[in-house]
Design an enzyme around this catalytic site. Structure first.
Site, PDB file in Angstrom:
ATOM      1  CB  SER A 131      -0.847  -0.023   1.211  1.00 44.93           C
ATOM      2  OG  SER A 131      -1.675  -1.080   1.291  1.00 44.93           O
TER       3      SER A 131
HETATM    4  N1  SAH Z   1       0.713  -5.215   4.338  1.00 44.10           N
HETATM    5  C1  SAH Z   1       1.432  -5.836   3.138  1.00 44.10           C
HETATM    6  C2  SAH Z   1       0.555  -5.424   2.044  1.00 44.10           C
HETATM    7  C3  SAH Z   1       0.188  -6.811   1.315  1.00 44.10           C
HETATM    8  S1  SAH Z   1      -1.158  -6.914  -0.047  1.00 44.10           S
HETATM    9  C4  SAH Z   1       2.699  -5.164   2.886  1.00 44.10           C
HETATM   10  O1  SAH Z   1       3.267  -4.382   3.511  1.00 44.10           O
HETATM   11  O2  SAH Z   1       3.328  -5.536   1.637  1.00 44.10           O
HETATM   12  C5  SAH Z   1      -2.074  -7.927   0.930  1.00 44.10           C
HETATM   13  C6  SAH Z   1      -1.829  -9.175   1.001  1.00 44.10           C
HETATM   14  O3  SAH Z   1      -2.792  -9.877   1.756  1.00 44.10           O
HETATM   15  C7  SAH Z   1      -1.416  -9.854  -0.296  1.00 44.10           C
HETATM   16  O4  SAH Z   1      -0.021 -10.427  -0.174  1.00 44.10           O
HETATM   17  C8  SAH Z   1      -2.430 -11.327  -0.339  1.00 44.10           C
HETATM   18  O5  SAH Z   1      -1.953 -12.386  -0.456  1.00 44.10           O
HETATM   19  C9  SAH Z   1      -2.856 -11.453   1.341  1.00 44.10           C
HETATM   20  N2  SAH Z   1      -4.027 -12.007   1.440  1.00 44.10           N
HETATM   21  C10 SAH Z   1      -5.200 -11.892   0.788  1.00 44.10           C
HETATM   22  N3  SAH Z   1      -6.230 -12.781   1.211  1.00 44.10           N
HETATM   23  C11 SAH Z   1      -5.425 -13.121   2.582  1.00 44.10           C
HETATM   24  C12 SAH Z   1      -6.007 -14.174   3.680  1.00 44.10           C
HETATM   25  N4  SAH Z   1      -7.148 -14.913   3.449  1.00 44.10           N
HETATM   26  N5  SAH Z   1      -5.099 -14.334   4.541  1.00 44.10           N
HETATM   27  C13 SAH Z   1      -3.777 -14.096   4.291  1.00 44.10           C
HETATM   28  N6  SAH Z   1      -3.413 -13.321   3.597  1.00 44.10           N
HETATM   29  C14 SAH Z   1      -4.168 -12.692   2.783  1.00 44.10           C
END
Ligand code: SAH
Length: 284
Positions: A131
């Site tokens: 993000s």
């Molecule tokens: N906080 C992260 C943002 C990653 S984007 C950062 O700083 O990089 C959001 C992430 O949520 C993705 O990697 C995606 O695979 C994950 N995601 C989506 N659904 C999920 C679930 N049910 N359990 C765990 N992770 C999930």
């Protein structure tokens, strides 16, 4: 920590437009005379990312060196990022300090390093994104709202590259971060290895079920948005705790949702529109 009840939240939207107009574009158009030396261009051509000594508050510092050997004076550019966040309305000093402390450039691919401190989301592989700083700071500020010191145990759903988990490590006593994609879970582990953040626990699994072993949580934050807030998250939130997550609204658009769990019940507040990757079930 002892979760405290929080005062009513003011859901006023913050706009960055006025602040943007008053501030220089970041970081490519920074000028040496704007208080930031030209050596802060993100990819330095030499080893000497040296700050001018004549200016108040600036000192000579060794450049951060990435594993690829790229010299980078990231302190100054991060300070600019933090100043911009503050100008955009982020006022929580602890959040600003944490954003200033974590080297975002270490979490993105080398090809994207020169965009690491711009206010933009960036691809982190497997179709997922990190993000933009403004959204991370905004969500963390919401998460901390009404809490004087550090948060207690925090659950993050969606570790991604591990950046937000690293920022959270400065704001919470323990961080449990769960990721459903093995490739990103491994990547986050690699990214965080050198930082040695003893209070960050990376988990591989489906975060829709939360992580019961760490519950109850003082706060839960999701980086992926579904059609509803999974009930497991509410169950695992402590009384007095707060959850911040993107969620699909009735119009089909995504918005930020704040859920406060109080002794009287659960209160949900819908905030501004956001664009997060989808929350998916299962692992892969
Ligand atoms: N906080 C992260 C943002 C990653 S984007 C950062 O700083 O990089 C959001 C992430 O949520 C993705 O990697 C995606 O695979 C994950 N995601 C989506 N659904 C999920 C679930 N049910 N359990 C765990 N992770 C999930």
């Amino acid at each position: 920590m002892k979760p405290s009840l929080k005062p009513p939240f003011n859901p006023s939207l913050k706009t960055a437009k006025a602040a943007d107009a008053a501030r220089p574009a970041f970081p490519v158009r920074l000028k040496p005379d704007a208080g930031v030396p030209s050596a802060t261009k993100l990819i330095a051509t030499s080893q000497s990312a040296v700050r001018p000594t004549g200016q108040k508050g600036l000192k000579i510092s060794a450049p951060a060196t990435l594993s690829g050997g790229v010299g980078l004076d990231s302190h100054a550019v991060r300070a600019r990022m933090v100043a911009k966040l503050a100008a955009q309305g982020v006022s929580d000093a602890q959040v600003l300090a944490a954003m200033g402390a974590v080297e975002r450039h270490r979490f993105v691919d080398t090809a994207l390093i020169n965009q690491a401190y711009e206010d933009t989301s960036l691809p982190i592989g497997l179709g997922q994104t990190i993000s933009k700083p403004n959204v991370v700071a905004r969500m963390l500020e919401l998460l901390r709202h009404g809490v004087a010191g550090k948060l207690g145990r925090v659950l993050e759903i969606g570790t991604g590259c591990g950046y937000q988990a690293a920022v959270l490590s400065h704001l919470a006593s323990e961080v449990y971060s769960i990721e459903r994609l093995r490739g990103l879970h491994d990547k986050a582990r690699e990214n965080l290895r050198t930082l040695r953040l003893a209070n960050v626990h990376l988990l591989f699994g489906d975060g829709m079920m939360g992580y019961a072993k760490g519950a109850p949580y003082a706060a839960i934050i999701a980086a992926a948005g579904g059609e509803a807030i999974p009930s497991a998250w509410i169950d695992q939130l402590a009384i007095g705790g707060r959850l911040v997550a993107p969620m699909q609204t009735s119009s089909g658009a995504q918005a930020l949702v704040v859920v406060d769990k109080t002794p009287q019940g659960v209160k949900q507040t819908l905030l501004e529109a956001v664009h997060f990757v989808p929350l998916k079930s299962g692992t892969s």
